[in-house]
Design a protein around this motif. Structure first.
Motif, PDB file in Angstrom:
ATOM      1  N   LEU A  70       0.744  -1.099   0.115  1.00  0.00           N
ATOM      2  CA  LEU A  70       0.124  -0.106   0.037  1.00  0.00           C
ATOM      3  C   LEU A  70       0.824   1.377   0.062  1.00  0.00           C
ATOM      4  N   PHE A  71       2.256   1.084  -0.224  1.00  0.00           N
ATOM      5  CA  PHE A  71       2.996   2.381   0.031  1.00  0.00           C
ATOM      6  C   PHE A  71       3.734   2.448  -1.514  1.00  0.00           C
ATOM      7  N   GLY A  72       3.114   1.939  -2.359  1.00  0.00           N
ATOM      8  CA  GLY A  72       3.682   2.114  -3.889  1.00  0.00           C
ATOM      9  C   GLY A  72       3.241   3.337  -4.438  1.00  0.00           C
ATOM     10  N   TRP A  73       3.480   3.451  -5.895  1.00  0.00           N
ATOM     11  CA  TRP A  73       3.400   4.527  -6.444  1.00  0.00           C
ATOM     12  C   TRP A  73       1.921   4.906  -6.539  1.00  0.00           C
ATOM     13  N   ASP A  74       0.900   3.598  -6.543  1.00  0.00           N
ATOM     14  CA  ASP A  74      -0.409   3.972  -6.601  1.00  0.00           C
ATOM     15  C   ASP A  74      -0.978   3.753  -5.204  1.00  0.00           C
ATOM     16  N   GLY A  75      -0.260   4.188  -4.208  1.00  0.00           N
ATOM     17  CA  GLY A  75      -0.773   4.209  -2.656  1.00  0.00           C
ATOM     18  C   GLY A  75      -0.437   5.330  -2.072  1.00  0.00           C
ATOM     19  N   LEU A  76       0.486   5.458  -1.060  1.00  0.00           N
ATOM     20  CA  LEU A  76       0.696   6.508  -0.160  1.00  0.00           C
ATOM     21  C   LEU A  76       2.028   7.029  -0.471  1.00  0.00           C
ATOM     22  N   ALA A  77       2.580   6.142  -1.330  1.00  0.00           N
ATOM     23  CA  ALA A  77       4.087   6.901  -1.515  1.00  0.00           C
ATOM     24  C   ALA A  77       3.997   8.050  -2.229  1.00  0.00           C
ATOM     25  N   HIS A  78       4.920   9.010  -1.702  1.00  0.00           N
ATOM     26  CA  HIS A  78       5.135  10.425  -2.259  1.00  0.00           C
ATOM     27  C   HIS A  78       6.153  11.037  -1.912  1.00  0.00           C
ATOM     28  N   ARG A  79       7.038  11.590  -2.854  1.00  0.00           N
ATOM     29  CA  ARG A  79       8.308  12.068  -2.731  1.00  0.00           C
ATOM     30  C   ARG A  79       9.091  11.805  -1.629  1.00  0.00           C
ATOM     31  N   GLY A  80       9.394  10.350  -1.852  1.00  0.00           N
ATOM     32  CA  GLY A  80      10.256   9.629  -0.843  1.00  0.00           C
ATOM     33  C   GLY A  80       9.903   9.407   0.433  1.00  0.00           C
ATOM     34  N   GLY A  81       8.482   9.798   0.617  1.00  0.00           N
ATOM     35  CA  GLY A  81       7.877   9.447   2.084  1.00  0.00           C
ATOM     36  C   GLY A  81       6.462   9.064   1.756  1.00  0.00           C
ATOM     37  N   ALA A  82       5.703   9.168   2.545  1.00  0.00           N
ATOM     38  CA  ALA A  82       4.166   8.785   2.488  1.00  0.00           C
ATOM     39  C   ALA A  82       3.307  10.010   2.863  1.00  0.00           C
ATOM     40  N   SER A  83       2.044  10.131   2.141  1.00  0.00           N
ATOM     41  CA  SER A  83       1.282  11.517   2.282  1.00  0.00           C
ATOM     42  C   SER A  83      -0.283  10.699   2.830  1.00  0.00           C
ATOM     43  N   CYS A  84      -0.610  11.267   3.554  1.00  0.00           N
ATOM     44  CA  CYS A  84      -2.073  11.185   4.220  1.00  0.00           C
ATOM     45  C   CYS A  84      -3.150  11.737   2.944  1.00  0.00           C
ATOM     46  N   LEU A  85      -2.534  12.877   2.366  1.00  0.00           N
ATOM     47  CA  LEU A  85      -3.608  13.406   1.386  1.00  0.00           C
ATOM     48  C   LEU A  85      -3.638  12.527   0.125  1.00  0.00           C
ATOM     49  N   LYS A  86      -2.556  12.045  -0.311  1.00  0.00           N
ATOM     50  CA  LYS A  86      -2.497  11.168  -1.654  1.00  0.00           C
ATOM     51  C   LYS A  86      -3.180  10.111  -1.237  1.00  0.00           C
ATOM     52  N   GLY A  87      -3.157   9.538  -0.004  1.00  0.00           N
ATOM     53  CA  GLY A  87      -4.006   8.517   0.322  1.00  0.00           C
ATOM     54  C   GLY A  87      -5.498   8.677  -0.080  1.00  0.00           C
ATOM     55  N   ALA A  88      -6.020   9.785   0.217  1.00  0.00           N
ATOM     56  CA  ALA A  88      -7.074  10.231  -0.376  1.00  0.00           C
ATOM     57  C   ALA A  88      -7.536  10.471  -1.729  1.00  0.00           C
TER      58      ALA A  88
END
Length: 486
Positions: free
Chosen positions: A186-204
């Motif tokens: 769930l932390f790939g390009w189509d999940g929460l992954a963003h700019r080397g970390g993970a983003s709550c907003l991207k999850g939404a």
């Protein structure tokens, strides 16, 4: 239709910005269309005591997330006809201020899990969970993953509103993995992954059924690299599910005919409005004159709001026959800029550092022009309030400013303000000077104010647009998914 608003702030309980105004006003407007819209947010220390005392405990339970098992008290009160729920955990929320703590990731992951767990204890079942900004961004993600087969959330659809794409809830990937208990998949390009970390907003953005943002122009802008904050590709992919809906304002709360902060009530009378200008000049120690044009600014003093353009042209502007009144706080360099200008031009410049609702209303009422040369502006509320108080906006054509302020055309007589397109200091100054020239033409100025008075920026229009979004989801559910048997 039952709508649960998940938001980190809402008027009248807790506010840092425009998100709270939306979360407080929109449920009231939706109620007029027959929706039962309720609001759930954290129980902050900042919530005024007289509101806290109205809440009653309806449930206590444990919230499991990561390796933790934290207490949650669920409280409820009805305020101004709207049901509010508070997520009570003193360890996370009994603090000064709403945001800005080192453990904000843990605090708002807990909040999202607590909302999900609360569904078992609520006295109504939502059809739609409407989430706002990154603090509630993991709720659509959890709805599709951890709680996908939870009977309490059966057939519930999600809507996510972007109020400002700049704020993304970006944390280390390992931090969010540990807090959510979610696996690597769930932390790939189509999940929460963003700019080397993970983003709550991207999850939404990845998991919500529908996406909205706060103006049609901003919905288009954030699909481009310039405005997209490194999420433009995701938003282009979801463009069929993305809709821009301009925020409204509460016409009863902001009414120059019934505003205790004003010296003289008025509606469309320029003469009565200018009595408020004289009263404001008196309070701020400026020369008292109904004829001197006054430019008002009510804003956070940050670069986003265009203050580098104002700074570059401030001395040139103050050579004009004009008064500038500023209310706000923010970056120290802008605070010092205006303090210094007020010392050098005491008859033309006044600043009120900090925020005062009373003074804001007096500036809206007392100013002839209202400046918002924003670098970007998802929607903007101040220009709508300025129009409501018959102050003519001067804005840059971006986001919601472009959708709500239309340049005056001297040939057709159309337009409710003055606008410029390029983010350029002297384009801004030229536009202000053009506005000042028309201010001196009394009949023209009346026409511009009348044009603004005809605009409808109540929540009525916006609420209807949101109801259309909800109806699309409800229709899809009815067609494709059976209602659960209770």
């Amino acid at each position: 239709m039952n709508i649960l608003f998940a938001t980190s702030e809402a008027v009248p309980l807790a506010k840092t910005g425009g998100l709270a105004d939306v979360a407080g006003a929109l449920p009231k407007a939706l109620a007029k269309y027959g929706a039962d819209a309720r609001v759930i947010l954290p129980k902050y220390e900042e919530i005024p005591t007289h509101y806290v005392e109205q809440f009653q405990l309806i449930a206590e339970f444990q919230v499991p997330f990561g390796w933790r098992n934290q207490y949650c008290g669920l409280q409820k009160a009805t305020i101004d006809g709207i049901s509010y729920y508070l997520i009570d955990n003193e360890f996370y929320f009994r603090r000064k201020g709403l945001y800005g703590y080192g453990d904000d990731a843990e605090r708002f992951v807990f909040y999202c899990f607590a909302v999900m767990e609360s569904a078992r204890h609520l006295d109504f079942k939502p059809d739609i969970v409407h989430c706002h900004d990154w603090q509630a961004g993991l709720i659509p993600f959890l709805l599709r993953t951890r709680y996908a087969f939870d009977p309490s959330w059966a057939y519930v659809k999600s809507v996510f509103t972007i109020h400002n794409l700049m704020y993304q809830g970006l944390f280390g990937a390992e931090v969010l993995k540990e807090l959510t208990g979610a696996g690597e998949e769930l932390f790939g390009w189509d999940g929460l992954a963003h700019r080397g970390g993970a983003s709550c907003l991207k999850g939404a953005l990845e998991f919500a059924d529908k996406l909205t943002t706060v103006s049609p122009t901003y919905a288009h802008e954030i699909q481009t690299p310039y405005y997209g904050e490194h999420l433009d590709s995701v938003l282009r992919y979801r463009q069929e599910d993305l809709r821009g809906i301009v925020n409204g304002i509460d016409l009863e709360l902001f009414d120059p005919m019934n505003d205790d902060a004003l010296h003289t009530p008025y509606r469309n009378s320029i003469g009565r409005k200018r009595k408020n200008k004289i009263d404001l000049q008196r309070e701020l120690g400026l020369p008292e004159s109904a004829d001197i044009p006054m430019i008002g600014i009510v804003s956070r003093l940050v670069e986003q709001k265009g203050f580098d353009l104002i700074a570059a042209t401030l001395d040139e502007l103050l050579q004009e026959e004009v008064q500038l009144v500023v209310l706000g706080a923010g970056d120290r360099k802008y605070e010092e800029l205006f303090l210094d200008a007020a010392r050098r031009y005491p008859e033309k410049m006044a600043i009120w550092l900090g925020y005062s609702d009373r003074m804001a209303r007096r500036i809206y009422a007392g100013s002839d022009l209202f400046a918002m040369p924003s670098k970007f502006e998802p929607c903007g509320i101040s220009q709508l309030l300025a129009l409501r108080y018959r102050s003519v906006p001067v804005v840059r054509e971006t986001g919601g400013l472009r959708d709500t302020v239309h340049a005056y055309n001297e040939y057709t007589g159309e337009g409710n303000g003055f606008t410029f397109a390029n983010y350029n200091a002297h384009d801004y100054l030229y536009t202000v000077r053009r506005a000042l020239a028309f201010y001196r033409e009394e009949e023209t100025w009346k026409r511009i104010i009348e044009n603004g008075a005809r605009s409808d920026y109540s929540w009525h229009v916006s609420a209807k647009a949101y109801m259309d979004v909800y109806a699309e989801l409800a229709a899809h559910r009815k067609e494709n998914e059976p209602w659960p048997v209770i």
